[in-house]
Motif scaffolding. Structure first.
Motif, PDB file in Angstrom:
ATOM      1  N   ILE A 392       0.841  -1.202   0.000  1.00 56.16           N
ATOM      2  CA  ILE A 392       0.000   0.000   0.000  1.00 56.16           C
ATOM      3  C   ILE A 392       0.875   1.251   0.000  1.00 56.16           C
ATOM      4  N   ILE A 393       1.938   1.245   0.775  1.00 56.23           N
ATOM      5  CA  ILE A 393       2.850   2.393   0.793  1.00 56.23           C
ATOM      6  C   ILE A 393       3.483   2.591  -0.579  1.00 56.23           C
ATOM      7  N   ALA A 394       3.897   1.513  -1.215  1.00 55.85           N
ATOM      8  CA  ALA A 394       4.576   1.610  -2.508  1.00 55.85           C
ATOM      9  C   ALA A 394       3.641   2.039  -3.632  1.00 55.85           C
ATOM     10  N   ARG A 395       2.388   1.594  -3.578  1.00 55.21           N
ATOM     11  CA  ARG A 395       1.490   1.814  -4.715  1.00 55.21           C
ATOM     12  C   ARG A 395       0.462   2.916  -4.496  1.00 55.21           C
ATOM     13  N   TYR A 396       0.030   3.124  -3.244  1.00 55.37           N
ATOM     14  CA  TYR A 396      -1.118   3.990  -3.000  1.00 55.37           C
ATOM     15  C   TYR A 396      -0.885   5.059  -1.940  1.00 55.37           C
ATOM     16  N   ASP A 397       0.338   5.239  -1.485  1.00 59.03           N
ATOM     17  CA  ASP A 397       0.573   6.205  -0.416  1.00 59.03           C
ATOM     18  C   ASP A 397       0.149   7.605  -0.848  1.00 59.03           C
ATOM     19  N   LEU A 398      -0.622   8.255   0.009  1.00 57.50           N
ATOM     20  CA  LEU A 398      -1.168   9.567  -0.311  1.00 57.50           C
ATOM     21  C   LEU A 398      -0.076  10.603  -0.525  1.00 57.50           C
ATOM     22  N   ARG A 399       0.843  10.735   0.429  1.00 57.48           N
ATOM     23  CA  ARG A 399       1.776  11.850   0.423  1.00 57.48           C
ATOM     24  C   ARG A 399       2.956  11.668  -0.532  1.00 57.48           C
ATOM     25  N   THR A 400       3.434  10.448  -0.669  1.00 55.00           N
ATOM     26  CA  THR A 400       4.639  10.244  -1.475  1.00 55.00           C
ATOM     27  C   THR A 400       4.346   9.837  -2.911  1.00 55.00           C
ATOM     28  N   ARG A 401       3.115   9.357  -3.174  1.00 52.62           N
ATOM     29  CA  ARG A 401       2.834   8.854  -4.511  1.00 52.62           C
ATOM     30  C   ARG A 401       1.605   9.512  -5.156  1.00 52.62           C
ATOM     31  N   CYS A 402       0.437   9.308  -4.587  1.00 50.79           N
ATOM     32  CA  CYS A 402      -0.793   9.682  -5.288  1.00 50.79           C
ATOM     33  C   CYS A 402      -1.029  11.192  -5.324  1.00 50.79           C
ATOM     34  N   LEU A 403      -0.945  11.852  -4.174  1.00 50.14           N
ATOM     35  CA  LEU A 403      -1.242  13.285  -4.139  1.00 50.14           C
ATOM     36  C   LEU A 403      -0.266  14.105  -4.985  1.00 50.14           C
ATOM     37  N   PRO A 404       1.053  13.863  -4.927  1.00 49.05           N
ATOM     38  CA  PRO A 404       1.942  14.626  -5.805  1.00 49.05           C
ATOM     39  C   PRO A 404       1.606  14.445  -7.284  1.00 49.05           C
ATOM     40  N   ARG A 405       1.233  13.234  -7.689  1.00 47.17           N
ATOM     41  CA  ARG A 405       0.885  13.002  -9.091  1.00 47.17           C
ATOM     42  C   ARG A 405      -0.426  13.682  -9.458  1.00 47.17           C
ATOM     43  N   GLN A 406      -1.380  13.681  -8.526  1.00 48.00           N
ATOM     44  CA  GLN A 406      -2.633  14.385  -8.791  1.00 48.00           C
ATOM     45  C   GLN A 406      -2.390  15.889  -8.966  1.00 48.00           C
ATOM     46  N   LEU A 407      -1.614  16.473  -8.071  1.00 50.27           N
ATOM     47  CA  LEU A 407      -1.325  17.898  -8.156  1.00 50.27           C
ATOM     48  C   LEU A 407      -0.613  18.239  -9.460  1.00 50.27           C
ATOM     49  N   ASP A 408       0.354  17.400  -9.822  1.00 53.34           N
ATOM     50  CA  ASP A 408       1.090  17.623 -11.063  1.00 53.34           C
ATOM     51  C   ASP A 408       0.155  17.541 -12.261  1.00 53.34           C
ATOM     52  N   LEU A 409      -0.720  16.554 -12.260  1.00 58.35           N
ATOM     53  CA  LEU A 409      -1.642  16.382 -13.376  1.00 58.35           C
ATOM     54  C   LEU A 409      -2.588  17.582 -13.494  1.00 58.35           C
ATOM     55  N   VAL A 410      -3.157  18.032 -12.372  1.00 58.58           N
ATOM     56  CA  VAL A 410      -4.089  19.157 -12.393  1.00 58.58           C
ATOM     57  C   VAL A 410      -3.408  20.409 -12.931  1.00 58.58           C
ATOM     58  N   GLU A 411      -2.225  20.696 -12.427  1.00 64.83           N
ATOM     59  CA  GLU A 411      -1.565  21.936 -12.821  1.00 64.83           C
ATOM     60  C   GLU A 411      -1.139  21.909 -14.291  1.00 64.83           C
ATOM     61  N   LYS A 412      -0.628  20.779 -14.746  1.00 64.07           N
ATOM     62  CA  LYS A 412      -0.183  20.707 -16.130  1.00 64.07           C
ATOM     63  C   LYS A 412      -1.352  20.652 -17.098  1.00 64.07           C
ATOM     64  N   LEU A 413      -2.449  20.012 -16.693  1.00 62.50           N
ATOM     65  CA  LEU A 413      -3.633  20.032 -17.539  1.00 62.50           C
ATOM     66  C   LEU A 413      -4.182  21.446 -17.646  1.00 62.50           C
ATOM     67  N   ALA A 414      -4.193  22.174 -16.535  1.00 63.57           N
ATOM     68  CA  ALA A 414      -4.666  23.559 -16.540  1.00 63.57           C
ATOM     69  C   ALA A 414      -3.799  24.438 -17.424  1.00 63.57           C
TER      70      ALA A 414
END
Length: 426
Positions: A392-414
């Motif tokens: 779960i830490i390697a694949r789904y961790d909020l702070r180190t994996r998922c949230l940074p990618r979400q933020l990056d995706l939102v900003e670059k899509l915008a």
């Protein structure tokens, strides 16, 4: 690969979910904390508060009419919601709301008319579940054959999503299996990216105690198994779990079973011959059960749920081929040993004998044997739970994996970029 684009500043983002925050509980406030970012959030009900997020309630829309063809009631309800929201957004636009990007769960119709109100905004939609009449929840139960009427109704359930797909610049889907349910042409504009698990909050604690609403306290020293669902119903394997209990109670005289969930219907139908599925299963099994060792808690606070995951000897998670519950991932993060169903949403995460155990969905004897084996020799299975948390830490961790990618995706899509369409590798 996504083009390297500088984030747009100032960035104005609008989050929409009928039950906000929904999947945006972490993403919306995290984006709001970034310099030069303005975040609005819109949902049906009043009262939500999040740091840096300006929340606006749009109020309940009128529902579908009873005279509407039943295939079309979902589409009518979605259309009314979408129209109701669009009219509210026009008012907000006239007062100065001008989002650069809109992040929306379109499942209830809120995404239908966003491009008509804000044509300049980029749109990122959350694609949770595409209905199909074969290969997933419909027809999974062999006692419920699928006729033409069912297949036609299910096909029409996708109408809102199909219209919304045309209005979406990009999409997110939380798991590979859920992503794979969408048509090929749609998957080309959907990134597989989970909303994330807070593995700091969801972590083992050997001192944890779980207390039932009736006041019974349990800790790691007692023989406890657990089952959790929003509502106790067939979609989440409640009948299979209950039918495993008579054998388990005979073989494990000190066993206590804690069952969390309501008695409404989230998915599927009510039983025809009982008030709810709990009543039906108790009527069927009552004489063979020791009810003093079965604890129905109803729904419990989130933090208490984590304590249950920390003290359980085995957590049972069963599901039709349907949306994967966040509770399974959080249980794994809390250090629970998962015994799950051998269905695609589960086996995407759970690998039998490596980070958990799987059993056939409709086989209560197999479930009872597996649980009994774990309880008889807990030390043999301890490594599975440790591996599950590491996964779960390697694949789904909020702070180190998922949230940074979400933020990056939102900003670059915008900023005009085009994200990756294929599922992200572990």
């Amino acid at each position: 690969m996504m083009a390297l684009l500088l984030p747009r500043r100032p960035l104005r983002a609008l989050f929409i979910h009928q039950n906000f925050p929904g999947q945006w509980a972490h993403l919306a406030p995290a984006l709001a904390q970034r310099a030069g970012v303005k975040v609005w959030a819109v949902g049906e009900k009043p009262g939500h508060a999040a740091p840096g997020v300006e929340y606006i309630a749009y109020g309940a829309p009128k529902g579908a009419g009873e005279a509407t063809h039943r295939y079309l009631r979902s589409l009518e309800a979605s259309t009314r919601r979408g129209q109701h929201l669009a009219n509210r957004l026009v008012q907000l636009r006239d007062k100065g709301m001008r989002p650069d990007i809109i992040v929306c769960h379109p499942g209830w119709g809120e995404g239908l008319f966003l491009k008509d109100v804000f044509p300049q905004a980029r749109t990122l939609f959350y694609w949770e579940f595409y209905y199909n009449s074969v290969g997933q929840d419909l027809g999974f139960d062999p006692t419920q054959p699928v006729g033409l009427d069912d297949a036609a109704r299910i096909r029409m359930l996708n109408a809102t999503q199909l219209i919304s797909l045309q209005a979406a610049d990009w999409g997110l889907s939380p798991t590979r299996w859920q992503w794979s349910r969408y048509p090929d042409w749609a998957r080309r504009r959907i990134t597989c990216l989970h909303e994330g698990v807070d593995t700091q909050r969801c972590a083992p604690d050997p001192q944890a105690v779980f207390t039932t609403p009736q006041g019974r306290r349990f800790d790691r020293g007692e023989e406890v198994i657990s089952y959790v669902a929003r509502n106790l119903e067939p979609y989440r394997g409640f009948p299979t779990m209950m039918r495993a209990l008579p054998r388990l109670q005979r073989e494990r005289p000190n066993l206590h079973t804690i069952i969390v969930g309501g008695n409404e219907v989230s998915y599927g139908k009510k039983p025809e011959d009982a008030e709810n599925w709990k009543a039906k299963l108790l009527a069927e099994l009552g004489p063979s059960l020791d009810l003093s060792r079965i604890h129905f808690t109803g729904r419990v606070p989130h933090d208490e749920l984590h304590n249950l995951f920390r003290i359980t000897r085995a957590h049972i998670y069963l599901t039709y081929p349907f949306v994967l519950s966040w509770s399974m991932l959080e249980a794994m993060a809390c250090g629970a040993l998962i015994i799950g169903s051998d269905t695609s949403p589960v086996t995407e995460v759970l690998e039998h004998g490596r980070n958990g155990l799987v059993v056939p969905f409709f086989d209560p004897d197999a479930l009872a044997r597996q649980v009994s084996g774990v309880l008889a020799d807990p030390s043999r299975h301890g490594a599975l739970a440790a591996t599950a948390r590491a996964d779960i830490i390697a694949r789904y961790d909020l702070r180190t994996r998922c949230l940074p990618r979400q933020l990056d995706l939102v900003e670059k899509l915008a900023a005009g970029g085009e994200p990756e369409a294929e599922p992200l590798a572990v």
